[in-house]
Enzyme design. Structure first.
Site, PDB file in Angstrom:
ATOM      1  N   LYS A 117       0.863  -1.182   0.000  1.00  0.00           N
ATOM      2  CA  LYS A 117       0.000   0.000   0.000  1.00  0.00           C
ATOM      3  C   LYS A 117       0.901   1.235   0.000  1.00  0.00           C
ATOM      4  O   LYS A 117       1.669   1.459   0.937  1.00  0.00           O
ATOM      5  CB  LYS A 117      -0.913   0.009   1.221  1.00  0.00           C
ATOM      6  CG  LYS A 117      -1.837   1.226   1.281  1.00  0.00           C
ATOM      7  CD  LYS A 117      -2.736   1.172   2.504  1.00  0.00           C
ATOM      8  CE  LYS A 117      -3.632   2.387   2.590  1.00  0.00           C
ATOM      9  NZ  LYS A 117      -4.516   2.342   3.781  1.00  0.00           N
ATOM     10  N   ARG A 130     -10.807   9.411   1.721  1.00  0.00           N
ATOM     11  CA  ARG A 130     -10.700  10.028   3.044  1.00  0.00           C
ATOM     12  C   ARG A 130     -11.893  10.922   3.330  1.00  0.00           C
ATOM     13  O   ARG A 130     -12.327  11.048   4.486  1.00  0.00           O
ATOM     14  CB  ARG A 130      -9.369  10.777   3.159  1.00  0.00           C
ATOM     15  CG  ARG A 130      -8.191   9.809   3.225  1.00  0.00           C
ATOM     16  CD  ARG A 130      -6.842  10.483   3.187  1.00  0.00           C
ATOM     17  NE  ARG A 130      -5.779   9.473   3.210  1.00  0.00           N
ATOM     18  CZ  ARG A 130      -4.521   9.695   2.894  1.00  0.00           C
ATOM     19  NH1 ARG A 130      -4.136  10.918   2.524  1.00  0.00           N
ATOM     20  NH2 ARG A 130      -3.623   8.719   2.936  1.00  0.00           N
ATOM     21  N   LYS A 174       1.615   9.789   7.200  1.00  0.00           N
ATOM     22  CA  LYS A 174       1.342   8.442   6.711  1.00  0.00           C
ATOM     23  C   LYS A 174       2.496   7.886   5.882  1.00  0.00           C
ATOM     24  O   LYS A 174       2.588   6.675   5.684  1.00  0.00           O
ATOM     25  CB  LYS A 174       0.037   8.424   5.907  1.00  0.00           C
ATOM     26  CG  LYS A 174      -1.188   8.682   6.772  1.00  0.00           C
ATOM     27  CD  LYS A 174      -2.467   8.165   6.150  1.00  0.00           C
ATOM     28  CE  LYS A 174      -3.643   8.350   7.118  1.00  0.00           C
ATOM     29  NZ  LYS A 174      -4.831   7.585   6.725  1.00  0.00           N
ATOM     30  N   GLU A 232       7.819  -6.293   1.289  1.00  0.00           N
ATOM     31  CA  GLU A 232       6.661  -6.191   2.185  1.00  0.00           C
ATOM     32  C   GLU A 232       5.665  -7.324   1.926  1.00  0.00           C
ATOM     33  O   GLU A 232       5.165  -7.968   2.849  1.00  0.00           O
ATOM     34  CB  GLU A 232       5.966  -4.845   1.990  1.00  0.00           C
ATOM     35  CG  GLU A 232       6.619  -3.668   2.680  1.00  0.00           C
ATOM     36  CD  GLU A 232       6.224  -3.582   4.158  1.00  0.00           C
ATOM     37  OE1 GLU A 232       5.612  -4.528   4.688  1.00  0.00           O
ATOM     38  OE2 GLU A 232       6.541  -2.550   4.769  1.00  0.00           O
ATOM     39  N   LYS A 239      -2.079  -1.663  -3.695  1.00  0.00           N
ATOM     40  CA  LYS A 239      -2.961  -0.490  -3.663  1.00  0.00           C
ATOM     41  C   LYS A 239      -2.095   0.759  -3.748  1.00  0.00           C
ATOM     42  O   LYS A 239      -1.155   0.887  -2.950  1.00  0.00           O
ATOM     43  CB  LYS A 239      -3.791  -0.491  -2.375  1.00  0.00           C
ATOM     44  CG  LYS A 239      -4.709   0.722  -2.231  1.00  0.00           C
ATOM     45  CD  LYS A 239      -5.464   0.687  -0.909  1.00  0.00           C
ATOM     46  CE  LYS A 239      -6.387   1.891  -0.791  1.00  0.00           C
ATOM     47  NZ  LYS A 239      -7.119   1.910   0.492  1.00  0.00           N
ATOM     48  N   SER A 287     -10.103   5.360  -4.950  1.00  0.00           N
ATOM     49  CA  SER A 287     -11.081   6.426  -5.148  1.00  0.00           C
ATOM     50  C   SER A 287     -10.624   7.475  -6.147  1.00  0.00           C
ATOM     51  O   SER A 287     -11.418   7.956  -6.964  1.00  0.00           O
ATOM     52  CB  SER A 287     -11.395   7.084  -3.802  1.00  0.00           C
ATOM     53  OG  SER A 287     -10.212   7.619  -3.211  1.00  0.00           O
ATOM     54  N   TYR A 333     -14.876   0.557  -7.232  1.00  0.00           N
ATOM     55  CA  TYR A 333     -16.169   1.214  -7.059  1.00  0.00           C
ATOM     56  C   TYR A 333     -17.029   1.086  -8.314  1.00  0.00           C
ATOM     57  O   TYR A 333     -18.210   1.425  -8.292  1.00  0.00           O
ATOM     58  CB  TYR A 333     -15.945   2.688  -6.695  1.00  0.00           C
ATOM     59  CG  TYR A 333     -15.098   2.837  -5.453  1.00  0.00           C
ATOM     60  CD1 TYR A 333     -15.631   2.593  -4.193  1.00  0.00           C
ATOM     61  CD2 TYR A 333     -13.744   3.168  -5.539  1.00  0.00           C
ATOM     62  CE1 TYR A 333     -14.843   2.693  -3.050  1.00  0.00           C
ATOM     63  CE2 TYR A 333     -12.945   3.269  -4.408  1.00  0.00           C
ATOM     64  CZ  TYR A 333     -13.512   3.024  -3.166  1.00  0.00           C
ATOM     65  OH  TYR A 333     -12.730   3.101  -2.045  1.00  0.00           O
TER      66      TYR A 333
END
Length: 356
Positions: A210, A220, A237, A253, A268, A294, A333
């Site tokens: 991510k 968000r 972040k 990771e 992502k 998004s 979505y």
């Protein structure tokens, strides 16, 4: 007597292979199509809110809504009927329910725990996945607990909170939990905790790669976690999400998550990181998910509204690219409308004649 066009008089090129022969008709293109996108490849992210309604429109994500429980159940019934096999649930809790440690994420009465029970009671066959992260529940908007000085996210204390959250969702009946926080060691710790409580069959969909993307803004807004940066100190972040410049680190990771017991690995964002999807596909035998986020969704809508692109063609092409790169499943979505389009598409399928 009419003369033949110049093209008819010219001798044909001597080509042993003419690849256009297999592109000539829709049925030929269907026969040689290498990548197929099906409703069964899609996971629908859904946003859940308290109360009895009405659903709330999300301005930056056209067509997406925050759903109270009754509407959520109805939406899940529709998605299942369309052939969508899974949903991923995200909460937006009232501001007054938030605190510094994300307490509203925990317990049998948390919003997502109640949502899981409602959906599984209504559509038991549907796979219900839940987001495991604290950002929708904290006043500071981070995915974890801050250190005492507010200058960092406390990795190990956060993992303990994530374990409690995952167990609450498993007890409610979640089929799979999806840690999206990017804390070190959380996959192994959650797997051990689930197994210790007898939840060996609850799966782990790991947000393994991510990235600290600039394209998360609409999400968000949707969950109300856009306050990062208002706290004192340098907490960011970027201290836990991956650097967009780093390819090798992303693979490291993901392979750590595999070693710790992840059932599915995820990249992502998706469309911006097709190289990472391909790299990871070549390094693991685990199922691979990708999240079309998004911002990717919103920019297709925005460009189409301005008349710059054809909406349906670009929507479908964006998803096909993710599948072609190596993803087995896509969180998007667009899931509902793509599945709806598949119901009314021609016999060659949703994408076989795109661009014909």
């Amino acid at each position: 007597m009419p003369t033949r066009p110049d093209s008819a008089r010219r001798p044909a090129l001597s080509l042993p292979r003419r690849l256009r022969r297999l592109r000539r008709t829709a049925s030929l293109r269907a026969l040689v199509e290498e990548t197929v996108l099906r409703p069964a490849d899609l996971i629908a992210p859904l946003f859940v809110i308290e109360g009895e309604g009405p659903a709330e429109e999300i301005a930056s994500m056209p067509g997406q809504r925050r759903l109270p429980l009754a509407d959520l159940v109805a939406e899940c019934r529709e998605l299942w009927a369309l052939g969508i096999p899974a949903v991923d649930l995200f909460a937006k809790v009232p501001e007054e329910a938030k605190d510094a440690v994300g307490s509203a994420a925990l317990g049998a009465d948390s919003l997502i725990a109640r949502a899981v029970r409602a959906v599984k009671a209504a559509v038991p066959e549907l796979t219900v996945i839940t987001d495991i992260a604290l950002d929708p529940y904290t006043t500071h908007g981070h995915d974890g607990l801050l250190t005492a000085d507010g200058c960092d996210v406390d990795n190990d204390r956060t993992v303990e909170q994530l374990i409690a959250m995952a167990l609450a969702h498993a007890r409610a009946g979640a089929d799979m939990v999806a840690p999206s926080d990017m804390m070190d060691g959380r996959i192994g710790a959650i797997r051990a905790a689930l197994d210790a409580e007898g939840f060996m069959q609850v799966g782990l969909l790991a947000y393994s790669a991510k990235f600290a993307s600039g394209f998360y803004g609409p999400f968000r807004e949707a969950v109300g976690s856009g306050k990062v940066g208002t706290v004192a100190g340098p907490a960011d972040k970027k201290s836990y999400q991956l650097n967009p410049a780093n390819r090798r680190e992303a693979i490291e990771e993901a392979l750590l998550d595999e070693a710790e017991g992840a059932d599915i690995l995820m990249v992502k964002p998706a469309g911006l990181y097709l190289d990472i999807i391909r790299d990871l596909r070549e390094r693991t035998r685990l199922p691979l998910a990708a999240y079309q986020i998004s911002g990717e969704y919103a920019q297709i809508h925005a460009a189409a509204r301005l008349g710059w692109i054809d909406y349906a063609t670009c929507r479908d092409e964006s998803l096909l690219a993710i599948k072609r790169a190596g993803a087995d499943m896509i969180l998007t979505y667009f899931a509902k409308e793509v599945a709806t389009a598949a119901r009314v598409s021609d016999r060659w399928g949703l994408l076989a004649t795109a661009g014909a």
